[in-house]
Scaffold this motif. Structure first.
Motif, PDB file in Angstrom:
ATOM      1  N   TYR A  33      46.857  38.331  53.214  1.00 25.72           N
ATOM      2  CA  TYR A  33      45.474  37.963  53.511  1.00 25.72           C
ATOM      3  C   TYR A  33      45.258  36.505  53.137  1.00 25.72           C
ATOM      4  O   TYR A  33      45.897  35.961  52.234  1.00 25.72           O
ATOM      5  CB  TYR A  33      44.435  38.882  52.867  1.00 25.72           C
ATOM      6  N   GLU A  38      39.450  44.818  50.112  1.00 21.05           N
ATOM      7  CA  GLU A  38      40.375  43.857  50.707  1.00 21.05           C
ATOM      8  C   GLU A  38      41.825  44.262  50.423  1.00 21.05           C
ATOM      9  O   GLU A  38      42.675  44.250  51.326  1.00 21.05           O
ATOM     10  CB  GLU A  38      40.079  42.472  50.126  1.00 21.05           C
ATOM     11  N   GLU A  39      42.115  44.619  49.187  1.00 21.58           N
ATOM     12  CA  GLU A  39      43.472  45.031  48.824  1.00 21.58           C
ATOM     13  C   GLU A  39      43.867  46.335  49.517  1.00 21.58           C
ATOM     14  O   GLU A  39      45.015  46.494  49.961  1.00 21.58           O
ATOM     15  CB  GLU A  39      43.600  45.179  47.305  1.00 21.58           C
ATOM     16  N   TYR A  40      42.937  47.259  49.606  1.00 26.87           N
ATOM     17  CA  TYR A  40      43.220  48.524  50.292  1.00 26.87           C
ATOM     18  C   TYR A  40      43.586  48.288  51.752  1.00 26.87           C
ATOM     19  O   TYR A  40      44.557  48.857  52.267  1.00 26.87           O
ATOM     20  CB  TYR A  40      42.005  49.445  50.201  1.00 26.87           C
ATOM     21  N   LYS A  86      45.378  34.060  40.300  1.00 23.98           N
ATOM     22  CA  LYS A  86      46.340  34.991  39.720  1.00 23.98           C
ATOM     23  C   LYS A  86      47.117  34.391  38.555  1.00 23.98           C
ATOM     24  O   LYS A  86      47.434  35.092  37.588  1.00 23.98           O
ATOM     25  CB  LYS A  86      47.311  35.455  40.808  1.00 23.98           C
ATOM     26  N   ARG A 103      47.121  46.860  52.019  1.00 30.41           N
ATOM     27  CA  ARG A 103      48.235  47.746  51.683  1.00 30.41           C
ATOM     28  C   ARG A 103      48.287  49.024  52.530  1.00 30.41           C
ATOM     29  O   ARG A 103      49.383  49.573  52.731  1.00 30.41           O
ATOM     30  CB  ARG A 103      48.177  48.123  50.204  1.00 30.41           C
ATOM     31  N   ARG A 154      41.701  37.426  40.849  1.00 26.24           N
ATOM     32  CA  ARG A 154      42.120  37.840  42.185  1.00 26.24           C
ATOM     33  C   ARG A 154      43.644  37.913  42.266  1.00 26.24           C
ATOM     34  O   ARG A 154      44.349  37.431  41.372  1.00 26.24           O
ATOM     35  CB  ARG A 154      41.571  36.882  43.245  1.00 26.24           C
ATOM     36  N   LEU A 155      44.140  38.474  43.343  1.00 25.72           N
ATOM     37  CA  LEU A 155      45.582  38.572  43.561  1.00 25.72           C
ATOM     38  C   LEU A 155      46.189  37.255  44.023  1.00 25.72           C
ATOM     39  O   LEU A 155      47.368  36.991  43.811  1.00 25.72           O
ATOM     40  CB  LEU A 155      45.895  39.645  44.611  1.00 25.72           C
ATOM     41  N   ARG A 192      42.301  48.105  38.630  1.00 23.07           N
ATOM     42  CA  ARG A 192      42.708  46.703  38.597  1.00 23.07           C
ATOM     43  C   ARG A 192      41.542  45.773  38.259  1.00 23.07           C
ATOM     44  O   ARG A 192      41.533  45.107  37.227  1.00 23.07           O
ATOM     45  CB  ARG A 192      43.332  46.269  39.922  1.00 23.07           C
ATOM     46  N   TYR A 193      40.545  45.733  39.120  1.00 17.98           N
ATOM     47  CA  TYR A 193      39.565  44.645  39.031  1.00 17.98           C
ATOM     48  C   TYR A 193      38.556  44.802  37.902  1.00 17.98           C
ATOM     49  O   TYR A 193      37.937  43.815  37.493  1.00 17.98           O
ATOM     50  CB  TYR A 193      38.887  44.459  40.390  1.00 17.98           C
TER      51      TYR A 193
END
Length: 329
Positions: free
Chosen positions: A145, A19-21, A46, A24, A69-70, A232-233
């Motif tokens: 998102y 999702e992050e990829y 977050k 970005r 999560r972000l 990150r995760y």
């Protein structure tokens, strides 16, 4: 809109990385949509203190994963019976916090299945006053998102127990979760189906066709996603170290006397530790407290710090495991 097919991978760290990829690095002029499910997992927002959102004993016993999560918002429990959706798009200046824009296609799909779903408050979807979906958003560099849960057939007893925390044990500036009455979507369907059939119906309804356009991930994409997953995760400092400063109190009456721990945590680590009580010991508990300083507040870390310690010398015969149980109950 293009569908990102995660092939029903149940590793939520990988799903978040995908999702992050997409947010970005994929074409900023395209809008992407994805579904993801996961093994039993608690996801904290977050800006939350991870430690005060989870029931440590229950989570460890049932091997529940913990991720941050972000996006903001509160903590949620998910398992294979939940299916989350995410829409990744341009931030046009009017979309952030406009949850209606992103939930409306899902609500319409649910209503076609006989589920009396509607947006409630700012970011929840409810059926007859009970929550079936919570939503959150993240924006960066002109992209955003909006993602949300769909409690299709989640184990609600696990949800309640995994997030059950005594608020008096944690005092911090983290954003607290608001617990809501919840129900499962499956209970409200006019015709029963499994989660895969449900997913496909929603997908075709949202896209308005059975011919779903898909993005094909390259090997380069997959390597980059794996890098985000690892850095990150699956990173303890992201999941726990991002937690705001907190004060923790643990107090218990043993046959040998009452023991009380007062701990100050910063970024998930013990920065101050004081031990009180009316027990009798042959050694000074200040030494024991000092060994906790700088440790991550997790059972294994404290256990390792006390590896050479015999707690019976400090607490009048109380076993080390009993003290650890008290700290992490």
């Amino acid at each position: 809109m293009i569908y990102l097919d995660n092939e029903d991978v149940l590793d939520q760290a990988y799903n978040f990385a995908m999702e992050e990829y997409a947010l970005r690095f994929l074409d900023e002029n395209e809008t992407y949509f994805m579904f993801y499910r996961m093994k039993p997992t608690i996801i904290v927002g977050k800006n939350q203190n991870t430690l005060e959102e989870i029931n440590h004993t229950f989570v460890e016993k049932h091997h529940v994963h913990i991720l941050r999560r972000l996006s903001g918002g509160g903590a949620v429990y998910n398992d294979e019976g939940n299916i989350s959706f995410s829409m990744i798009t341009k931030d046009d200046g009017n979309s952030f916090q406009n949850f209606a824009r992103f939930t409306e296609p899902v609500i319409q799909a649910l209503q076609k299945l006989g589920v009396n779903a509607k947006l409630s408050g700012r970011n929840d979807i409810e059926v007859d006053g009970k929550k079936i979906s919570g939503n959150a958003q993240f924006a960066t560099k002109g992209r955003l998102y909006s993602h949300g849960t769909l409690l299709f057939d989640v184990d609600l007893s696990m949800l309640e127990a995994a997030l059950q925390v005594d608020p008096e044990k944690y005092l911090s500036k983290g954003v607290k979760s608001v617990r809501s009455r919840v129900t499962t979507i499956r209970e409200h369907l006019t015709e029963d189906m499994d989660i895969q059939a449900f997913k496909q119906i929603l997908l075709e309804s949202i896209f308005g066709t059975t011919d779903i356009p898909r993005y094909i991930f390259t090997e380069k994409d997959k390597l980059a996603i794996e890098k985000i997953r690892e850095e990150r995760y699956l990173n303890w400092d992201w999941t726990y170290g991002k937690s705001p400063k907190a004060t923790i109190q643990r107090k218990k009456r043993f046959p040998a006397g009452t023991i009380e721990f007062q701990l100050t945590l910063h970024k998930g680590q013990v920065k101050e530790a004081i031990i009180y009580g009316d027990f009798f010991g042959t050694k000074d508990v200040a030494d024991l407290a000092n060994k906790m300083l700088g440790c991550r507040f997790e059972r294994k870390a404290i256990q390792n710090a006390w590896q050479e310690i015999n707690t019976k010398d400090y607490f009048g015969g109380i076993e080390k495991e009993a003290i650890l149980d008290m700290l992490f109950e």
